[in-house]
Design a protein around this motif. Structure first.
Motif, PDB file in Angstrom:
ATOM      1  N   HIS A 278     -67.681  26.605   7.750  1.00 15.69           N
ATOM      2  CA  HIS A 278     -68.562  25.659   7.267  1.00 15.69           C
ATOM      3  C   HIS A 278     -67.790  24.438   6.524  1.00 15.69           C
ATOM      4  O   HIS A 278     -68.339  23.347   7.121  1.00 15.69           O
ATOM      5  N   ALA A 279     -66.856  24.767   5.745  1.00 19.17           N
ATOM      6  CA  ALA A 279     -66.286  23.556   5.009  1.00 19.17           C
ATOM      7  C   ALA A 279     -65.275  22.813   5.703  1.00 19.17           C
ATOM      8  O   ALA A 279     -65.187  21.570   5.613  1.00 19.17           O
ATOM      9  N   MET A 280     -64.699  23.624   6.726  1.00 11.23           N
ATOM     10  CA  MET A 280     -63.892  22.913   7.661  1.00 11.23           C
ATOM     11  C   MET A 280     -64.292  21.776   8.823  1.00 11.23           C
ATOM     12  O   MET A 280     -64.331  20.720   8.832  1.00 11.23           O
ATOM     13  N   LEU A 281     -65.797  22.497   9.040  1.00  6.51           N
ATOM     14  CA  LEU A 281     -66.336  21.572   9.994  1.00  6.51           C
ATOM     15  C   LEU A 281     -66.856  20.591   9.255  1.00  6.51           C
ATOM     16  O   LEU A 281     -67.323  19.279  10.117  1.00  6.51           O
ATOM     17  N   ALA A 282     -67.363  20.820   8.032  1.00  2.28           N
ATOM     18  CA  ALA A 282     -68.137  19.569   7.328  1.00  2.28           C
ATOM     19  C   ALA A 282     -67.041  18.553   7.084  1.00  2.28           C
ATOM     20  O   ALA A 282     -67.513  17.248   6.996  1.00  2.28           O
ATOM     21  N   ARG A 283     -65.775  18.668   7.104  1.00  2.67           N
ATOM     22  CA  ARG A 283     -64.834  17.748   7.010  1.00  2.67           C
ATOM     23  C   ARG A 283     -64.393  17.152   8.073  1.00  2.67           C
ATOM     24  O   ARG A 283     -63.321  16.674   8.367  1.00  2.67           O
TER      25      ARG A 283
ATOM     26  N   ALA B 287     -78.263  27.756  -0.221  1.00  4.65           N
ATOM     27  CA  ALA B 287     -77.073  27.075   0.698  1.00  4.65           C
ATOM     28  C   ALA B 287     -76.801  25.977  -0.403  1.00  4.65           C
ATOM     29  O   ALA B 287     -77.635  25.568  -1.450  1.00  4.65           O
ATOM     30  N   ALA B 288     -75.711  25.163  -0.094  1.00  3.47           N
ATOM     31  CA  ALA B 288     -75.227  24.125  -0.827  1.00  3.47           C
ATOM     32  C   ALA B 288     -75.032  22.870  -0.079  1.00  3.47           C
ATOM     33  O   ALA B 288     -74.644  23.047   1.035  1.00  3.47           O
ATOM     34  N   ARG B 289     -75.383  21.744  -0.510  1.00  2.00           N
ATOM     35  CA  ARG B 289     -75.302  20.696  -0.069  1.00  2.00           C
ATOM     36  C   ARG B 289     -73.985  19.641  -0.682  1.00  2.00           C
ATOM     37  O   ARG B 289     -74.182  19.340  -1.717  1.00  2.00           O
ATOM     38  N   TYR B 290     -73.033  19.401   0.049  1.00  2.00           N
ATOM     39  CA  TYR B 290     -72.078  18.529  -0.148  1.00  2.00           C
ATOM     40  C   TYR B 290     -71.987  17.099   0.661  1.00  2.00           C
ATOM     41  O   TYR B 290     -71.539  17.204   1.778  1.00  2.00           O
ATOM     42  N   GLY B 291     -72.457  16.042   0.100  1.00  2.00           N
ATOM     43  CA  GLY B 291     -72.909  14.786   0.796  1.00  2.00           C
ATOM     44  C   GLY B 291     -73.891  15.213   2.093  1.00  2.00           C
ATOM     45  O   GLY B 291     -74.832  15.585   1.640  1.00  2.00           O
ATOM     46  N   ASP B 292     -73.338  15.126   3.273  1.00  2.00           N
ATOM     47  CA  ASP B 292     -74.404  15.390   4.441  1.00  2.00           C
ATOM     48  C   ASP B 292     -74.406  16.625   4.928  1.00  2.00           C
ATOM     49  O   ASP B 292     -75.265  17.130   5.551  1.00  2.00           O
ATOM     50  N   ALA B 293     -73.365  17.486   4.441  1.00  2.00           N
ATOM     51  CA  ALA B 293     -73.225  18.739   4.874  1.00  2.00           C
ATOM     52  C   ALA B 293     -73.786  19.963   4.148  1.00  2.00           C
ATOM     53  O   ALA B 293     -73.857  19.646   3.022  1.00  2.00           O
ATOM     54  N   ILE B 294     -74.320  20.979   4.841  1.00  2.00           N
ATOM     55  CA  ILE B 294     -75.015  21.924   4.294  1.00  2.00           C
ATOM     56  C   ILE B 294     -73.988  23.099   4.687  1.00  2.00           C
ATOM     57  O   ILE B 294     -73.906  23.556   5.663  1.00  2.00           O
ATOM     58  N   GLU B 295     -73.705  24.083   3.560  1.00  2.00           N
ATOM     59  CA  GLU B 295     -73.095  25.186   3.827  1.00  2.00           C
ATOM     60  C   GLU B 295     -73.945  26.228   3.219  1.00  2.00           C
ATOM     61  O   GLU B 295     -74.076  26.549   1.962  1.00  2.00           O
ATOM     62  N   PRO B 296     -74.203  27.338   4.133  1.00  2.00           N
ATOM     63  CA  PRO B 296     -75.116  28.214   3.725  1.00  2.00           C
ATOM     64  C   PRO B 296     -74.471  29.693   3.303  1.00  2.00           C
ATOM     65  O   PRO B 296     -73.046  29.704   3.467  1.00  2.00           O
TER      66      PRO B 296
END
Length: 374
Positions: free
Chosen positions: A329-334, A74-83
């Motif tokens: 996951h990227a949409m939800l993270a934003r 997985a990758a973490r961008y800020g507080d969001a994790i995208e597996p």
């Protein structure tokens, strides 16, 4: 085509040389004019890189020994994790996230990702080829020592017949693989993307969950990947600052496209340029979504956002670098949350949907717990 001259250094030059020399098998002379020292530090790679390694004959043990390769789930961008890999399981043609929405978003979507659950526990296992196994939903990227990876690609290229040359001899095709230096194409007009992507990202913390932090980047592209007898690949063509593996994936795509088309006539050149631009712009849109400015996104990304926010639909275009799950996951993270879900998800009662999600979450958690420690 008798000779291909590659100008550049490091991973960009030697991935290009290795792939071309392996594919042409002596039909064209592949020569490399090295222009600089090898790269330093560790880099991130996406799961797609494993396909290139298979074509080049690079085994996992060889890769591990040369690059100290480590898996990334997985990758973490800020507080969001995208597996990586799949999240949940679709039912009767309806994507899983619609059932998750219908059930009232009962927990983070990553609770239904085996990759995210395993990474949080510090556990890893290779994907299973058995589609009945939860492990078949896994996918993983890699982190690699950059200098070791460049050296490995160079060994593969030289073994396949590529040669190192001094200066820049005449060639039928010239490839600029010099990264941001753009040694052969610096004179080409530049389309600037800094309004959307004022920075890029770089690997800040290695691990099963790799953390990425803002990093300086000059983002944009030259007007065309190929002009005359010169073609630019990787960041020599366009840069989005995607140190999360996106830049490496784009380089791999450029090289694969070059081999598939070997553009020598006007029609092939035009098609190469069209496909290269499309692939770069789709990756650019994901970069904007993950860490860029969304106040006035490019039209294709604006349409993606509108469709997802309206009804949870993921619009896909040709040459997408990322699977549907990554866009979700990227949409939800934003903070882009669908206002509706697919009405077909309502064929299952809300109570039954919640029970189904609960059982699936428990099964994935048990599977993650049973995996070996990384």
């Amino acid at each position: 085509m008798r000779r291909v001259l590659i100008v550049g250094a490091g991973i960009d030059a030697w991935m290009t040389a290795a792939a071309l020399a392996t594919a042409t098998r002596g039909l064209a002379e592949v020569v490399v004019a090295e222009t600089g020292p090898p790269p330093v530090g560790r880099i991130a790679a996406l799961p797609s890189l494993q396909g290139l390694h298979a074509r080049l004959g690079i085994s996992e043990p060889t890769l591990a020994q040369a690059t100290e390769a480590r898996p990334r789930l997985a990758a973490r961008y800020g507080d969001a994790i995208e597996p990586f890999g799949e999240t949940g399981v679709g039912i009767d043609g309806v994507a899983f996230h619609h059932y998750w929405l219908a059930a009232g978003r009962a927990g983070p979507l990553t609770d239904w990702s085996l990759a995210a659950l395993a990474a949080a526990r510090g556990r890893f296992a290779p994907p299973s080829p058995d589609p009945r196994s939860p492990l078949s939903t896994l996918s993983y990227g890699l982190s690699l020592d950059a200098a070791g990876y460049a050296a490995l690609l160079k060994r593969v290229a030289l073994a396949a017949g590529a040669k190192v040359v001094e200066g820049r001899p005449d060639a039928d095709l010239k490839v600029d693989a010099s990264g941001g230096e753009r040694l052969l194409v610096a004179h080409e007009p530049w389309t600037d993307w800094s309004a959307w992507l004022p920075t890029g990202v770089a690997l800040a913390e290695d691990g099963l969950i790799s953390t990425f932090a803002p990093a300086p980047a000059r983002t944009g592209r030259i007007i065309a990947a190929m002009t005359g007898d010169t073609i630019a690949v990787g960041t020599a063509y366009g840069a989005i600052g995607a140190g999360d593996g996106g830049d490496l994936h784009l380089l791999q795509g450029d090289v694969s496209r070059l081999i598939a088309l070997f553009p020598t006539g006007p029609a092939a050149v035009a098609e190469y340029n069209r496909l290269a631009q499309s692939a770069l712009e789709r990756a650019r849109d994901m970069a904007i979504l993950r860490w860029g400015d969304l106040s006035n996104p490019p039209e294709p990304l604006a349409r993606k956002i509108e469709q997802f926010q309206s009804r949870g639909r993921v619009v896909t275009y040709d040459d997408e670098a990322w699977p549907e799950s990554a866009w979700i996951h990227a949409m939800l993270a934003r903070g882009i949350i669908p206002q509706r879900w697919d009405p077909l998800a309502d064929r299952v009662s809300a109570e039954r949907t919640r029970e189904m999600l609960s059982r699936m979450k428990a099964m994935l958690g048990q599977t993650a717990e049973a995996m070996p420690r990384a």
